[in-house]
Design a protein around this motif. Structure first.
Motif, mmCIF file in Angstrom:
data_model
loop_
_atom_site.group_PDB
_atom_site.id
_atom_site.type_symbol
_atom_site.label_atom_id
_atom_site.label_comp_id
_atom_site.label_asym_id
_atom_site.label_seq_id
_atom_site.Cartn_x
_atom_site.Cartn_y
_atom_site.Cartn_z
ATOM 1 N N UNK A 65 28.667 42.617 25.326
ATOM 2 C CA UNK A 65 28.213 41.527 25.856
ATOM 3 C C UNK A 65 28.998 41.672 27.696
ATOM 4 N N UNK A 66 30.592 42.245 27.207
ATOM 5 C CA UNK A 66 31.188 42.178 27.903
ATOM 6 C C UNK A 66 31.025 43.671 29.256
ATOM 7 N N UNK A 67 30.962 44.216 28.827
ATOM 8 C CA UNK A 67 30.409 45.547 29.437
ATOM 9 C C UNK A 67 28.998 45.233 30.439
ATOM 10 N N UNK A 68 27.947 44.061 29.836
ATOM 11 C CA UNK A 68 26.870 43.963 30.624
ATOM 12 C C UNK A 68 27.083 43.088 31.456
ATOM 13 N N UNK A 69 27.946 42.212 31.868
ATOM 14 C CA UNK A 69 28.619 40.698 32.238
ATOM 15 C C UNK A 69 29.391 41.957 34.098
ATOM 16 N N UNK A 70 30.079 42.838 33.676
ATOM 17 C CA UNK A 70 30.739 43.975 34.277
ATOM 18 C C UNK A 70 29.465 44.690 35.424
ATOM 19 N N UNK A 71 28.490 44.945 34.623
ATOM 20 C CA UNK A 71 27.248 45.762 35.257
ATOM 21 C C UNK A 71 26.790 44.649 35.839
ATOM 22 N N UNK A 72 26.398 43.803 35.625
ATOM 23 C CA UNK A 72 25.808 42.232 36.500
ATOM 24 C C UNK A 72 25.766 42.421 37.415
ATOM 25 N N UNK A 73 27.791 41.537 37.499
ATOM 26 C CA UNK A 73 28.542 41.513 38.792
ATOM 27 C C UNK A 73 28.588 42.749 39.523
ATOM 28 N N UNK A 74 28.815 43.883 39.271
ATOM 29 C CA UNK A 74 29.045 44.747 40.300
ATOM 30 C C UNK A 74 27.128 46.294 39.640
ATOM 31 N N UNK A 75 26.519 45.887 40.765
ATOM 32 C CA UNK A 75 25.191 47.365 39.947
ATOM 33 C C UNK A 75 25.241 48.570 40.040
ATOM 34 N N UNK A 76 26.856 49.011 40.678
ATOM 35 C CA UNK A 76 27.064 50.160 40.805
ATOM 36 C C UNK A 76 27.186 51.049 40.127
ATOM 37 N N UNK A 77 27.771 49.736 38.462
ATOM 38 C CA UNK A 77 28.319 50.522 37.677
ATOM 39 C C UNK A 77 26.762 51.091 36.859
ATOM 40 N N UNK A 78 25.728 50.927 36.932
ATOM 41 C CA UNK A 78 24.439 50.905 35.980
ATOM 42 C C UNK A 78 24.987 51.801 35.731
ATOM 43 N N UNK A 79 24.900 53.285 35.391
ATOM 44 C CA UNK A 79 24.772 54.350 35.159
ATOM 45 C C UNK A 79 25.662 54.500 34.776
ATOM 46 N N UNK A 80 27.606 54.337 35.235
ATOM 47 C CA UNK A 80 28.500 54.557 33.774
ATOM 48 C C UNK A 80 28.506 53.522 32.802
ATOM 49 N N UNK A 81 27.789 52.471 32.831
ATOM 50 C CA UNK A 81 27.566 51.454 32.076
ATOM 51 C C UNK A 81 26.674 51.275 30.760
ATOM 52 N N UNK A 82 25.514 52.058 31.214
ATOM 53 C CA UNK A 82 24.612 52.569 30.838
ATOM 54 C C UNK A 82 24.875 54.010 29.865
ATOM 55 N N UNK A 83 25.678 54.663 30.066
ATOM 56 C CA UNK A 83 26.163 55.735 29.468
ATOM 57 C C UNK A 83 26.984 55.639 28.146
ATOM 58 N N UNK A 84 27.985 54.723 28.661
ATOM 59 C CA UNK A 84 29.514 54.041 27.622
ATOM 60 C C UNK A 84 28.000 53.669 26.531
ATOM 61 N N UNK A 85 27.384 52.565 27.125
ATOM 62 C CA UNK A 85 26.560 52.128 25.918
ATOM 63 C C UNK A 85 25.562 52.790 24.815
ATOM 64 N N UNK A 86 25.434 54.136 25.838
ATOM 65 C CA UNK A 86 24.174 54.985 24.641
ATOM 66 C C UNK A 86 25.498 55.819 24.222
ATOM 67 N N UNK A 87 26.724 56.252 24.681
ATOM 68 C CA UNK A 87 28.026 56.969 23.433
ATOM 69 C C UNK A 87 28.747 56.043 23.044
ATOM 70 N N UNK A 88 28.147 55.222 22.433
ATOM 71 C CA UNK A 88 28.664 54.168 21.931
ATOM 72 C C UNK A 88 28.129 53.655 20.906
#
Length: 271
Positions: A65-88
């Motif tokens: 949920x914290x990762x999703x919040x960071x992604x929501x606040x900065x949409x340039x993080x979308x690719x990195x966050x989605x990659x982390x979510x997939x990895x985890x």
């Protein structure tokens, strides 16, 4: 390590430790347990593992949920966050499967304790403890991987190496040209979206910007661009975002040329 390496390393460790401990247990056991000790050890191991897994899963949900919040606040993080979510998620699937296996084999040991097949019981006991040990190591690795500092920066570097491996000196392009063309490309996509929201079947009224990769996907779904062009746009977005979030500020001539070609193609199609 990649999820595939984590899984393969854990399985190799599990198989090797199971074989080694089983051979030792059959030929020259280091420890002999009576029935009460066996029942207590394996029932306790199962309870401990279940508790640790439950706490790990709960903590990961909050972290996700914290990762999703960071992604929501900065949409340039979308690719990195989605990659982390997939990895985890992939690692968590493996941990879940290994935990279930460990619990099942522990229950089997307890159920088979009264059996007269001592050799089989010994093998099951050593497999169960090896699985318990490897499962704990996998959970520990997962926890430290999740809470590792600068995870976004590290993932950005990994994305850059995947999209545009570090070029040789003679193959380096001009970062300024790449970013200039990229900004023009992004502006074309955003302007087209703002002018054709209803045609694209998406109404967006929030003051927060929508990620550029989602806009490109909407245009793809409207059949304004083909899959090949979308894949190129996605790679350019991933590379640009990885650079601004910690990757090396370098690009290859190939990516600079691709960015220029994509820009020209979008100007033809969307303008």
């Amino acid at each position: 390590m990649t999820p595939a390496k984590v899984v393969s390393t854990s399985l190799i460790l599990f198989v090797s430790s199971s074989i080694a401990t089983s051979l030792i247990g059959l030929n020259s056991p280091l420890v002999s347990l009576n029935e009460g000790q066996i029942l207590y050890l394996y029932s306790t191991s199962a309870q401990v593992l279940a508790g640790i897994y439950g706490l790990t899963l709960t903590g990961f949900i909050f972290f996700r949920n914290e990762l999703s919040r960071e992604e929501f606040e900065d949409n340039t993080l979308t690719v990195a966050v989605e990659s982390l979510k997939d990895r985890y998620f992939k690692i968590l699937i493996f941990i879940t499967a290994l935990s279930i296996f460990t619990l099942m084999i522990s229950n089997l040991v307890i159920s088979a304790e009264s059996s007269t097949h001592n050799s089989i019981n010994t093998i099951l006991m050593n497999i169960a403890q090896s699985s318990f040990f490897v499962c704990l190591l996998s959970i520990a690795y997962f926890i430290f991987d999740v809470i590792a500092p600068k995870r976004i920066e590290k993932e950005s570097k990994a994305i850059q190496q995947k999209v545009d491996p570090t070029p040789d000196i003679e193959d380096k392009g001009t970062l300024e040209d790449f970013l200039t063309n990229y900004n023009k490309l992004e502006n074309i996509i955003r302007e087209y979206f703002e002018m054709h929201q209803s045609q694209l079947g998406y109404e967006y009224h929030s003051k927060r910007g929508i990620s550029i990769i989602r806009l490109a996907r909407l245009i793809l779904q409207a059949n304004k661009i083909d899959q090949e062009l979308f894949n190129k746009i996605r790679d350019l977005i991933s590379l640009r975002n990885s650079i601004i979030h910690g990757a090396e500020p370098i690009v290859s001539k190939r990516m600079v040329d691709i960015c220029c070609d994509v820009l020209q193609e979008l100007e033809t199609i969307l303008k």
